[in-house]
Structures are given as C-alpha cells and as structure tokens.
Design a protein around this motif. Structure first.
Motif, PDB file in Angstrom:
ATOM      1  N   ARG A  44      -8.213  45.494 -16.848  1.00  0.00           N
ATOM      2  CA  ARG A  44      -8.343  44.436 -16.954  1.00  0.00           C
ATOM      3  C   ARG A  44      -9.384  43.484 -18.016  1.00  0.00           C
ATOM      4  O   ARG A  44      -9.078  42.471 -18.558  1.00  0.00           O
ATOM      5  CB  ARG A  44      -8.853  43.847 -15.357  1.00  0.00           C
ATOM      6  N   ARG A 102      -8.418  40.667 -20.891  1.00  0.00           N
ATOM      7  CA  ARG A 102      -9.175  39.653 -20.950  1.00  0.00           C
ATOM      8  C   ARG A 102      -9.756  39.542 -22.526  1.00  0.00           C
ATOM      9  O   ARG A 102      -9.757  38.522 -23.111  1.00  0.00           O
ATOM     10  CB  ARG A 102     -10.384  39.478 -20.094  1.00  0.00           C
ATOM     11  N   TYR A 116      -5.236  36.301 -17.002  1.00  0.00           N
ATOM     12  CA  TYR A 116      -6.325  36.854 -17.735  1.00  0.00           C
ATOM     13  C   TYR A 116      -6.321  35.919 -19.211  1.00  0.00           C
ATOM     14  O   TYR A 116      -5.964  36.462 -20.202  1.00  0.00           O
ATOM     15  CB  TYR A 116      -5.969  38.372 -18.289  1.00  0.00           C
ATOM     16  N   ALA A 164      -2.617  45.190 -14.179  1.00  0.00           N
ATOM     17  CA  ALA A 164      -2.867  45.112 -15.768  1.00  0.00           C
ATOM     18  C   ALA A 164      -2.221  46.455 -16.452  1.00  0.00           C
ATOM     19  O   ALA A 164      -3.151  47.181 -17.221  1.00  0.00           O
ATOM     20  CB  ALA A 164      -4.309  44.973 -16.071  1.00  0.00           C
TER      21      ALA A 164
END
Length: 579
Positions: free
Chosen positions: A356, A360, A397, A539
């Motif tokens: 994750r 991001r 994200y 993810a």
C-alpha cells in the motif's frame, strides 16, 4: 499476453501470442504474451493483432467526407506478415481477419457508442440452457463460402476443432478450457471429433461447457469460430484460406504486401456489420513506423487513401498535432485504453502495508509524462479499463508520500528489483516509477531485459528474480472478466499466466468463479466491479495509466475513428472518401 494487443493489420498481437492449450480450466488463453504489447514498443507484433484521450476530445479523424463504395484502401503496417488462419490468430473481430472470416457473433463499433455484440453467422447471440452448460446457435440462411459452398454448422465445428491441433497453436484459447471433455483433444486431422460440440442439423450448433460461463457469446466472436471446410491443408491455410467475409486473400507477396479482393459469394443481405466499401484492401507490410507516419503526414499520392495500423508513437504525436492538417486526421481514443500497471510480487513483498505504501508513493503524473503526456495516456486508478461495461471509478491510493512513509515506518524493506522489458515506453515508465518510490525512501534497482527474458521470468519462472514488474494489459473482449481473471486469479501464476503479482487469495478466486458463472450480465458486472476494488485493497498491483492510442489516416480515408474500447479502429467500416 502480458502485453496488449493491437489490431493486426488487424488487432493485436496475432503473431505474438502463444495460445497454447492450457490444462487448468480457469486458465485464460494465450496468457503469456498479450499483455505487454501495449507498452513495449513492439509495434510490428502488436499492430497485427489487436487490444485514449480525455484532454483531446477527438475520437474520430475529424473528416467531413463520407466513404463510398469502390477504390483501394491501403493499410501501412510494420508487421512482416499476416496469418490468415483463424485457428492461429488473435486478431480482434473488427480488424484484419474480420474482413475475410465471419464468426458466429461479432462486434459492432459505431462512433461515440460502446462496442456491441451482435449476431454474425448466427441469427442471434445464442440461447443458453437453464443450467448454463449448453449454448445453442442457429445459422442464418443464404450463407456461402468463397468457393461457392453453402456454410453449414459442420464448417463452424471443424473450424473450432482444428484450433486444438498442436500445429495450429497461436490463437486465443478460452474455448479450449471451457468446452467439456476437451483437455486431451488434439484436433480433427486424425479423425477424432469433439463430443462437446454437436451439429444436429446443417444450421444448428450446440456447445456443451465444462462449467457455466456467462461471457460465452463473446467467446464465439473470436476467430476460431470461423467456418473452415474439411479437407483443408493446415500447412498452407494461413496464406490461402477459404473466405466467409466480404474479401478473400488475393495477391500475396511474402514480406511485401497482401491484397484482399472482393468475395463474389458474400452478400450484404446476411451481413449488416461489414460495409465492405473498398474494391480492394492492400496491407503494405514491413513498413517503418516513423516513415509511415511521415508519409501520412505528407498526405501525397496513394498515401491519401491509406492509414497506419501502428499507433503513432509518443515521439511523433507532437509533430502530428503541430501540423494543423495532419492533426485533423489523427484518431485518438477519447479516454482509457490498455492498462499499464506495476505488479508487486506478493510472494516477495508479502506485507500488505508495504504494498500500500508503494501504491501511495507512485507518481502517476510522471508515468503519464513518460508515455507522451495527455495525448499518450491518462492516470489510472482501477484495474478494469474505461469502455468496459460495469466499470466503477474509485481511487484507493492517491499519491501521498507522507502517508507512504507512515506505512513504512519501523519496517525493514530490502532493496527492490523492478523488472521491465527494455522497450522504450516501459523503460520510461520504470524510470518514473523508480524515481517516485525512491522519494519515499525505498531502494529500487531497475532491471531492463529483452522481451523473451521478461516473459520467462514473469510468466514462466518461480518469481524469485523480481519484486516489482511493469506490465500492460488490453482485455480480449469488453468484459471485466477479461480484465480481472487473467491478472489476479491464482490459476494464472506461472505456467505462462500473467499474474505477475503472484497474487493468491482463495476468497477472490471463489468470487471470480461466481462472477464468471453468472448468466445475468448486470449482476455479473456488479460482481466484477466489487472484485476490482476488493483486490485493490490488497494492493497486488498499482494501476499506473491507461495508454491512449492514436492512429493516423490519409485525407482520402473516411469512416475512421477510435473509441475507448477496443482502442483500435474498426476495419469493417473504413472506406475511401467521395471527396
């Protein structure tokens, strides 16, 4: 399929796919080749088999001229050959092979409209049994092959059966895993028939499936469902097929050109999809993409009645759009296109929070810039691509370096190997991704390799040589099934599958099975949309960009447009203009 296809001189990668039979009933066809094509710069391959622009609202070429019957249309392609054998081709229904071969169903494309599944040889798009295991199709009356023989259900059956012969590998293989009792079938040339295909009379064909599959009507639009008369020679059929469409293969100059001539036995009365406007269609083979683009920009002589099968490169888009005349002849997908993504090897990057954090940290604006800016791509947030029915927009994200650093706090993350093929586009994407991940404190080593080495390591190996990988994907038909299952079903790990992320989730696998078996299209679409978001929560991959495709035509070409899906022009409706 780790590449996207392009229309070969008809889409995507007909010459580039493996299409070998697969033993796992949930395995997708030709899974090991197609996905990459969209971003690798492998234009010669992708131009022949299939597989957008929000800022540039043009989806058509901007021409006010109308196409008329007659004339010669020339298609410039970097491909060195066209394989006209429907068993070996992955050509999309509306590109090259669709001019020569009809199927049970096909795709209708109209400017500004989503792609539509319509009957072709069949009277409708199929009737399914109550248990979802049998599909019945009835042929139209008055159908004739180019040798004058009336088309029967047995011609279609033979066409499907011969696609199982090992010597005719290369085409899409969905039907090979879906037809009941087909696991050990090796084709009709030894006299064996496939019991799961019945032809009770000359106009009826029934397919018995191993499991319910709601997208079967889309599958019978693929080239293997073209009629082929028995007695064919599989060693020569690729260059001398018997046609069912409006054109037949005429003059064939190896490596130079292929000329399609009118099929005198084709009738508009049974075909309301193909306009068949030109008297002849010439595929000019082995053309340098840059040179072809320059010729189309110049728009002189016979090039006025030509278009390019290869999409315009990012490097040449600026030149084309800076030229007022050429810019009006550029057709660009209005939004979306093949998905370019970052696969995260979940076996090596097993901590979901690290994945994750990677999601991001990625700078998607930099990826878009690497692909040529807003004319070349748009930032992606979903695995299902624009233009596919049922897609729902979301963004789990958004870029947040501080948030990524917080997710990584206290974790010891070793250096990550980012695998990419060494095509210019994917190299540029890898550089953009690598730089943005470094900003979040991750150590990234980019490992660019030749296409075959990428395929081996990402689809055939054990996943031990990479942590991240750049891939591209264009679904084989407009269903979210063709987006989600190949990339994330555990059956697609290794063995030629394109689950680069090596993502395995029993809950997701079961949900994929349920969605595939749902015969209610709206219900299935809702399930796929939920799966898209559910998978993203883990993810296993980062949607980076939807690759916009642009194609250039000469001023004498009309009926030329590109929509979000399939992101390639329809050869069925292109002609030479009256002005």
């Amino acid at each position: 399929r780790t590449r996207t296809r392009r229309p070969a001189p008809g889409p995507p990668s007909q010459e580039a796919q493996e299409g070998r039979p697969m033993s796992d009933t949930h395995r997708t066809p030709a899974a090991s080749r197609r996905a990459f094509l969209a971003g690798t710069g492998m234009a010669a391959l992708s131009a022949l088999t299939l597989a957008a622009c929000g800022a540039n609202s043009r989806s058509s070429s901007g021409s006010s001229a109308s196409a008329v019957a007659g004339g010669t249309l020339t298609i410039l392609t970097s491909a060195s050959d066209v394989n006209w054998d429907p068993a070996k081709s992955q050509s999309m229904p509306m590109t090259s092979l669709g001019l020569v071969h009809r199927r049970l169903t096909t795709w209708r494309l109209a400017q500004g409209e989503p792609v539509e599944l319509v009957p072709d040889l069949a009277t409708d798009t199929g009737t399914v049994s109550d248990d979802g295991l049998s599909w019945t199709f009835t042929l139209k009356g008055g159908l004739t092959l180019s040798d004058g023989t009336p088309i029967t259900s047995d011609h279609v059956r033979h066409g499907v059966e011969r696609s199982f012969d090992p010597s005719l590998s290369g085409g899409l293989t969905y039907h090979k895993t879906l037809l009941a009792g087909a696991a050990d079938y090796r084709g009709p040339y030894s006299g064996a028939r496939l019991d799961s295909i019945e032809t009770p009379d000359e106009s009826t064909i029934v397919f018995h499936l191993a499991r319910p599959f709601g997208d079967w009507p889309w599958i019978v639009a693929q080239s293997a469902f073209s009629p082929v008369p028995q007695g064919d020679d599989p060693s020569t059929y690729a260059h001398a097929p018997v046609a069912s469409g409006p054109y037949l293969v005429g003059d064939y100059k190896q490596g130079s050109s292929v000329t399609l001539e009118r099929n005198p036995h084709w009738s508009k009365d049974t075909d309301d999809v193909r306009l068949a406007l030109p008297d002849a269609v010439v595929f000019s083979l082995g053309q340098d993409e840059s040179t072809s683009a320059q010729r189309l920009i110049a728009d002189a002589g016979a090039d006025r009645n030509s278009f390019g099968a290869d999409r315009v490169s990012a490097a040449q888009l600026a030149q084309v759009t800076a030229n007022a005349d050429a810019g009006q002849r550029l057709a660009t997908t209005p939004e979306g296109g093949p998905l370019v993504f970052l696969a995260i090897n979940t076996e090596r990057v097993s901590d979901p929070d690290v994945r994750r954090a990677i999601a991001r940290a990625v700078d998607k604006d930099a990826v878009v810039a690497a692909l040529g800016g807003e004319l070349g791509a748009q930032a992606a947030t979903t695995y299902i691509t624009p233009g596919v029915p049922g897609r729902q927009e979301y963004d789990l994200y958004p870029r947040d370096i501080a948030g990524a650093e917080a997710l990584l706090a206290g974790k010891s993350v070793p250096g990550l190997v980012l695998l990419t093929d060494n095509g210019a586009a994917h190299r540029a994407v890898a550089e953009a991704v690598g730089q943005s991940l470094k900003e979040a404190g991750l150590q990234i080593t980019i490992d660019p390799v030749e296409e075959d080495a990428f395929t081996q390591r990402a689809t055939q190996g054990d996943g031990s040589t990479y942590d991240l990988a750049i891939g591209s994907w264009n679904p084989d038909y407009p269903s979210a099934n063709a987006n989600i299952q190949p990339l994330f079903a555990s059956s697609e790990i290794g063995g030629g599958g394109v689950n680069f992320a090596r993502y395995s989730n029993a809950e997701v696998d079961a949900a994929i099975d349920r969605a595939q078996a749902d015969l209610d299209a709206e219900s299935a679409r809702a399930q796929w949309a939920a799966l898209d978001r559910r998978i993203a929560e883990d993810a296993p991959a980062v949607p980076l960009a939807y690759r916009r495709n642009s194609f250039l035509r000469g001023s004498g070409v009309a009926g030329f447009f590109v929509e979000s899906y399939p992101a390639y022009p329809s050869y069925q409706v292109v002609g030479v203009s009256a002005s």
